[in-house]
Write a protein that holds these residues in place. Structure first.
Motif, PDB file in Angstrom:
ATOM      1  N   PRO A   2      51.539 -84.444  88.366  1.00  0.00           N
ATOM      2  CA  PRO A   2      51.683 -83.069  87.863  1.00  0.00           C
ATOM      3  C   PRO A   2      52.208 -82.114  88.938  1.00  0.00           C
ATOM      4  N   ARG A   3      53.036 -81.172  88.510  1.00  0.00           N
ATOM      5  CA  ARG A   3      53.543 -80.106  89.389  1.00  0.00           C
ATOM      6  C   ARG A   3      52.617 -78.907  89.174  1.00  0.00           C
ATOM      7  N   LEU A   4      51.926 -78.524  90.235  1.00  0.00           N
ATOM      8  CA  LEU A   4      50.831 -77.561  90.064  1.00  0.00           C
ATOM      9  C   LEU A   4      51.067 -76.235  90.802  1.00  0.00           C
ATOM     10  N   ILE A  36      54.219 -64.949  82.088  1.00  0.00           N
ATOM     11  CA  ILE A  36      54.081 -63.990  83.189  1.00  0.00           C
ATOM     12  C   ILE A  36      52.752 -64.240  83.915  1.00  0.00           C
ATOM     13  N   HIS A  37      52.806 -64.330  85.231  1.00  0.00           N
ATOM     14  CA  HIS A  37      51.602 -64.607  86.031  1.00  0.00           C
ATOM     15  C   HIS A  37      51.818 -64.120  87.457  1.00  0.00           C
ATOM     16  N   LEU A  38      50.751 -64.059  88.219  1.00  0.00           N
ATOM     17  CA  LEU A  38      50.835 -63.733  89.642  1.00  0.00           C
ATOM     18  C   LEU A  38      50.505 -65.009  90.417  1.00  0.00           C
ATOM     19  N   THR A  39      51.513 -65.584  91.050  1.00  0.00           N
ATOM     20  CA  THR A  39      51.293 -66.840  91.774  1.00  0.00           C
ATOM     21  C   THR A  39      50.469 -66.591  93.043  1.00  0.00           C
ATOM     22  N   LEU A  40      49.391 -67.369  93.207  1.00  0.00           N
ATOM     23  CA  LEU A  40      48.565 -67.275  94.416  1.00  0.00           C
ATOM     24  C   LEU A  40      48.920 -68.396  95.389  1.00  0.00           C
ATOM     25  N   ALA A  41      49.276 -69.550  94.842  1.00  0.00           N
ATOM     26  CA  ALA A  41      49.645 -70.701  95.694  1.00  0.00           C
ATOM     27  C   ALA A  41      50.493 -71.657  94.866  1.00  0.00           C
ATOM     28  N   PHE A  42      51.548 -72.172  95.493  1.00  0.00           N
ATOM     29  CA  PHE A  42      52.373 -73.178  94.836  1.00  0.00           C
ATOM     30  C   PHE A  42      52.072 -74.521  95.502  1.00  0.00           C
ATOM     31  N   LEU A  43      51.721 -75.518  94.707  1.00  0.00           N
ATOM     32  CA  LEU A  43      51.304 -76.811  95.260  1.00  0.00           C
ATOM     33  C   LEU A  43      52.407 -77.854  95.152  1.00  0.00           C
ATOM     34  N   VAL A 122      54.690 -60.089  90.585  1.00  0.00           N
ATOM     35  CA  VAL A 122      54.851 -60.843  89.345  1.00  0.00           C
ATOM     36  C   VAL A 122      56.346 -60.955  89.092  1.00  0.00           C
ATOM     37  N   THR A 123      56.844 -62.172  89.099  1.00  0.00           N
ATOM     38  CA  THR A 123      58.283 -62.350  88.836  1.00  0.00           C
ATOM     39  C   THR A 123      58.553 -62.025  87.372  1.00  0.00           C
ATOM     40  N   LEU A 124      59.440 -61.050  87.160  1.00  0.00           N
ATOM     41  CA  LEU A 124      59.778 -60.658  85.786  1.00  0.00           C
ATOM     42  C   LEU A 124      61.122 -61.227  85.349  1.00  0.00           C
ATOM     43  N   ALA A 125      62.034 -61.399  86.312  1.00  0.00           N
ATOM     44  CA  ALA A 125      63.358 -61.930  85.956  1.00  0.00           C
ATOM     45  C   ALA A 125      63.984 -62.627  87.145  1.00  0.00           C
ATOM     46  N   ARG A 126      64.839 -63.567  86.836  1.00  0.00           N
ATOM     47  CA  ARG A 126      65.672 -64.185  87.862  1.00  0.00           C
ATOM     48  C   ARG A 126      67.103 -63.806  87.516  1.00  0.00           C
ATOM     49  N   ILE A 127      67.902 -63.604  88.556  1.00  0.00           N
ATOM     50  CA  ILE A 127      69.177 -62.937  88.326  1.00  0.00           C
ATOM     51  C   ILE A 127      70.256 -63.458  89.266  1.00  0.00           C
ATOM     52  N   GLU A 158      49.533 -76.409  85.351  1.00  0.00           N
ATOM     53  CA  GLU A 158      50.582 -77.420  85.500  1.00  0.00           C
ATOM     54  C   GLU A 158      51.866 -76.797  84.967  1.00  0.00           C
ATOM     55  N   SER A 159      52.965 -77.038  85.669  1.00  0.00           N
ATOM     56  CA  SER A 159      54.268 -76.556  85.223  1.00  0.00           C
ATOM     57  C   SER A 159      55.154 -77.774  84.957  1.00  0.00           C
ATOM     58  N   ARG A 160      55.468 -77.987  83.696  1.00  0.00           N
ATOM     59  CA  ARG A 160      56.365 -79.108  83.356  1.00  0.00           C
ATOM     60  C   ARG A 160      57.770 -78.572  83.209  1.00  0.00           C
ATOM     61  N   VAL A 167      57.352 -75.224  81.288  1.00  0.00           N
ATOM     62  CA  VAL A 167      56.263 -75.018  80.329  1.00  0.00           C
ATOM     63  C   VAL A 167      54.955 -75.087  81.116  1.00  0.00           C
ATOM     64  N   HIS A 168      54.175 -74.026  81.033  1.00  0.00           N
ATOM     65  CA  HIS A 168      52.923 -73.959  81.804  1.00  0.00           C
ATOM     66  C   HIS A 168      51.728 -74.301  80.932  1.00  0.00           C
ATOM     67  N   SER A 169      50.780 -75.079  81.478  1.00  0.00           N
ATOM     68  CA  SER A 169      49.532 -75.325  80.751  1.00  0.00           C
ATOM     69  C   SER A 169      48.359 -75.233  81.724  1.00  0.00           C
TER      70      SER A 169
HETATM   71  P1  2AM Z   1      56.967 -66.711  91.899  1.00  0.00           P
HETATM   72  O1  2AM Z   1      57.823 -66.527  90.699  1.00  0.00           O
HETATM   73  O2  2AM Z   1      55.898 -65.725  92.018  1.00  0.00           O
HETATM   74  O3  2AM Z   1      57.755 -66.925  93.142  1.00  0.00           O
HETATM   75  C1  2AM Z   1      55.350 -71.591  89.011  1.00  0.00           C
HETATM   76  O4  2AM Z   1      56.439 -72.434  89.192  1.00  0.00           O
HETATM   77  C2  2AM Z   1      55.370 -70.474  90.031  1.00  0.00           C
HETATM   78  O5  2AM Z   1      55.269 -71.016  91.329  1.00  0.00           O
HETATM   79  C3  2AM Z   1      56.671 -69.696  90.000  1.00  0.00           C
HETATM   80  O6  2AM Z   1      56.542 -68.620  89.116  1.00  0.00           O
HETATM   81  C4  2AM Z   1      56.874 -69.274  91.417  1.00  0.00           C
HETATM   82  O7  2AM Z   1      56.219 -68.072  91.641  1.00  0.00           O
HETATM   83  C5  2AM Z   1      56.145 -70.333  92.194  1.00  0.00           C
HETATM   84  N1  2AM Z   1      57.046 -71.331  92.755  1.00  0.00           N
HETATM   85  C6  2AM Z   1      57.853 -72.164  92.099  1.00  0.00           C
HETATM   86  N2  2AM Z   1      58.517 -72.964  92.934  1.00  0.00           N
HETATM   87  C7  2AM Z   1      58.098 -72.633  94.168  1.00  0.00           C
HETATM   88  C8  2AM Z   1      58.403 -73.097  95.457  1.00  0.00           C
HETATM   89  N3  2AM Z   1      59.252 -74.110  95.678  1.00  0.00           N
HETATM   90  N4  2AM Z   1      57.797 -72.502  96.497  1.00  0.00           N
HETATM   91  C9  2AM Z   1      56.927 -71.492  96.308  1.00  0.00           C
HETATM   92  N5  2AM Z   1      56.592 -71.006  95.100  1.00  0.00           N
HETATM   93  C10 2AM Z   1      57.170 -71.571  94.047  1.00  0.00           C
END
Ligand code: 2AM
Length: 178
Positions: A2-4, A36-43, A122-127, A158-160, A167-169
């Motif tokens: 899983p991508r977490l 929409i979410h506030l990322t605390l840590a990307f695993l 909070v990321t709202l858009a990518r551009i 989890e982000s698939r 898709v987040h679950s």
């Molecule tokens: P962000 O939009 O706040 O940067 C789920 O994928 C979340 O994890 C994304 O919304 C992103 O948050 C963050 N994310 C995704 N890929 C990442 C990466 N390679 N390094 C750090 N954060 C990442």
């Protein structure tokens, strides 16, 4: 595998308010409301076998609930080359402490974490390449556009990655101490 990632989720009402920060910018891909979410840590990708141990460690984290105050909109890396449009929050020491504890717990399992201070957004858009005047409309919105957010929990998601986008679950929800 899983991508977490670990994040703060928002009520439907707050997500709806974020939606009102949207501006018609050509080429902007707005994040779906429910994502929409506030990322605390990307695993990233985590071995299945590690997940129960990880959740056990996250469950042991203590933090009081706290409030987040909207601090306006911004973009990464800078307004000349905007890639990410975001809504920010005022510095909140309790959020910083929670993120530090999460990073420590995650690194115990050999999962690398950013050593830089977190920029609560909070990321709202990518551009790709917006017209500057439309970007300015996004960047100069009232800070009063969002009510304070009460944070009572954080979530392991989890982000698939699918052809239709991520898709987040929810894997597990962790309540803050009350
Ligand atoms: P962000 O939009 O706040 O940067 C789920 O994928 C979340 O994890 C994304 O919304 C992103 O948050 C963050 N994310 C995704 N890929 C990442 C990466 N390679 N390094 C750090 N954060 C990442």
């Amino acid at each position: 595998m899983p991508r977490l990632f670990i994040a703060i989720d928002f009520s439907d009402e707050i997500k709806y308010r974020f939606e009102h920060l949207r501006v018609d910018i050509p080429g902007a891909k707005w994040v779906f409301n429910k994502q929409i979410h506030l990322t605390l840590a990307f695993l990233g990708d985590v071995e299945n076998a590690l997940v129960p141990r990880l959740t056990e460690s996250l469950d042991k984290i203590h933090s009081p609930p706290f409030q987040l105050q909207h601090a306006g909109t911004g973009c990464f890396p800078d307004p000349k080359r905007p890639r990410v449009l975001w809504a920010g929050f005022e510095p909140q020491p309790l959020l910083n402490r929670l993120v530090a504890k999460i990073r420590t717990a995650v690194m115990t399992y050999g999962i690398p974490q950013d050593s830089r201070a977190m920029v609560p957004h909070v990321t709202l858009a990518r551009i790709k390449a917006p017209a500057v005047c439309e970007l300015n409309t996004f960047l100069h919105q009232s800070k009063a556009a969002l009510p304070p957010v009460e944070v009572h929990e954080f979530i392991l998601f989890e982000s698939r990655l699918t052809s239709g986008g991520a898709v987040h679950s929810v894997v597990q929800t962790f309540k803050l101490d009350s």
